[in-house]
Design an enzyme around this catalytic site. Structure first.
Site, PDB file in Angstrom:
ATOM      1  N   LYS A  88      -1.169  -3.285   7.656  1.00  0.00           N
ATOM      2  CA  LYS A  88      -0.441  -2.198   7.007  1.00  0.00           C
ATOM      3  C   LYS A  88      -0.942  -0.842   7.519  1.00  0.00           C
ATOM      4  O   LYS A  88      -1.250   0.076   6.749  1.00  0.00           O
ATOM      5  CB  LYS A  88      -0.551  -2.306   5.482  1.00  0.00           C
ATOM      6  CG  LYS A  88       0.814  -2.127   4.825  1.00  0.00           C
ATOM      7  CD  LYS A  88       0.857  -2.473   3.383  1.00  0.00           C
ATOM      8  CE  LYS A  88       2.016  -1.776   2.710  1.00  0.00           C
ATOM      9  NZ  LYS A  88       3.309  -1.860   3.402  1.00  0.00           N
TER      10      LYS A  88
HETATM   11  N1  PMP Z   1       6.190  -6.855   5.588  1.00  0.00           N
HETATM   12  C1  PMP Z   1       6.075  -5.545   5.849  1.00  0.00           C
HETATM   13  C2  PMP Z   1       6.161  -5.086   7.255  1.00  0.00           C
HETATM   14  C3  PMP Z   1       5.873  -4.633   4.796  1.00  0.00           C
HETATM   15  O1  PMP Z   1       5.757  -3.322   5.051  1.00  0.00           O
HETATM   16  C4  PMP Z   1       5.816  -5.115   3.469  1.00  0.00           C
HETATM   17  C5  PMP Z   1       5.632  -4.141   2.320  1.00  0.00           C
HETATM   18  N2  PMP Z   1       4.300  -3.959   1.994  1.00  0.00           N
HETATM   19  C6  PMP Z   1       5.928  -6.495   3.249  1.00  0.00           C
HETATM   20  C7  PMP Z   1       6.118  -7.335   4.332  1.00  0.00           C
HETATM   21  C8  PMP Z   1       5.822  -7.069   1.868  1.00  0.00           C
HETATM   22  O2  PMP Z   1       4.499  -7.017   1.408  1.00  0.00           O
HETATM   23  P1  PMP Z   1       4.164  -6.916  -0.144  1.00  0.00           P
HETATM   24  O3  PMP Z   1       4.865  -8.045  -0.803  1.00  0.00           O
HETATM   25  O4  PMP Z   1       2.688  -7.044  -0.216  1.00  0.00           O
HETATM   26  O5  PMP Z   1       4.662  -5.598  -0.611  1.00  0.00           O
END
Ligand code: PMP
Length: 315
Positions: A157
């Protein structure tokens, strides 16, 4: 809507958002060297409570990912949760919110080499629906490939990596898709621009495994747990071929912002009968119930903002 008067945590203190600014030469602004999180808070008027969803898990992931870049956040997960709660309480939010923690290389100078200086901010702002998926989404595979772990880790991230998501989203929107689907360099399905992807085939839930260049989504894990525990479904993590997108029975995205978002069409091909599938609908409801404090078994996913001593069941 302007958030400039919202109180945020920036550089060790609480300030109005309009004062939480960085120098134009800041390392992170020039080179993308930040790591962020996205956390939702759900306001439940009946309980007069704002539930922060999987707060500790998000901070655990944040601290772990920041370490990839040698940014060792000294605050504990509990301390980070406390700062967040204070930020939310200071704003007296009585609405759904989004919390954005961001740790970033903070030196203001020219030069790529990291010098060990970093800082962090935690911002909470009102936030509603990210993408209206009530009728189901039309997704499209875009020409941009998902970044490789050995280049820029998807699981981290990291700010700079979202250039990949921005290119994918921009192409998807130009083609009138609601959301992008990216393949990885092996040609397998990776994920959406800001969300993970699931398909249903023959009653089985399938999602790319964590070494397919995806973000290890927290919503993804919630959905796997809910599917296994509540629906007694088999949930498999394995590579997904592009054409499985066209032959599956159901498909949906998961993510903090998109929540559980059904897909009814991919690359102009209908999924199933082009309506939201029953397993998707069920998982979407279960996820919403868990996130809004309607399922006792999942209270441990929630952090109370205003009345921490009470569990939803006491109220
Ligand atoms: N993939 C990407 C590229 C993202 O930016 C996100 C958002 N955080 C997710 C998947 C989903 O992750 P999460 O369920 O932890 O929000």
């Amino acid at each position: 809507m302007s958030h400039e008067n919202v109180t945020v945590f920036f550089d060790g203190r609480f300030v109005p958002l309009r004062e939480a600014n960085v120098n134009i030469l800041t390392h992170a602004l020039n080179y993308g060297t930040g790591v962020f999180e996205g956390i939702r808070g759900y306001w439940c008027p009946r309980q007069e409570e704002l539930y922060l969803f999987r707060l500790e898990d998000h901070y655990r992931r944040w601290k772990t990912n920041a370490r990839i870049f040698h940014m060792d956040i000294t605050q504990t997960v509990a301390e980070l949760c406390d700062i967040t709660l204070e930020a939310v309480r200071r704003n007296h939010f009585q609405t759904d919110i989004y919390v954005r923690p961001l740790v970033y290389m903070s030196s203001a100078r020219v030069g790529v080499h990291p010098d060990g200086n970093f800082s962090f901010a935690i911002v909470a702002v009102p936030f509603g629906v990210y993408i209206d998926s009530r009728q189901g989404l039309h997704a499209g595979v875009v020409s941009w490939r998902r970044i490789e772990d050995a280049a820029i880790p998807s699981r981290a991230k990291v700010c700079g990596a979202y250039v990949n998501s921005v290119l994918a989203t921009s192409e998807a929107h130009r083609h009138h898709y609601d959301e992008a689907i990216m393949l990885n360099e092996s040609g397998h399905v990776a994920e959406g621009a800001t969300c993970n992807l699931f398909i249903v085939r023959n009653g089985k839930l399938i999602t790319p495994s964590v070494n397919e260049n995806i973000l290890e989504g927290i919503t993804r894990q919630c959905v796997i747990d809910l599917a296994r525990r509540e629906l007694h479904l088999e949930a498999v993590e394995r590579p997904i071929d592009r054409t499985e997108l066209y032959t599956c029975d159901e498909a949906f995205f998961t993510g903090t912002a998109v929540e559980v978002a059904p897909i009814v069409k991919i690359d102009h091909r209908p999924i199933g009968d082009e309506r939201i599938g029953p397993i998707t609908a069920h998982l979407r409801q279960l996820y919403a119930d868990a996130a809004h404090g309607r399922m006792t078994e999942y209270f441990h996913w929630l952090t109370h903002t205003y009345q921490p001593a009470l569990t939803p069941v006491d109220r």
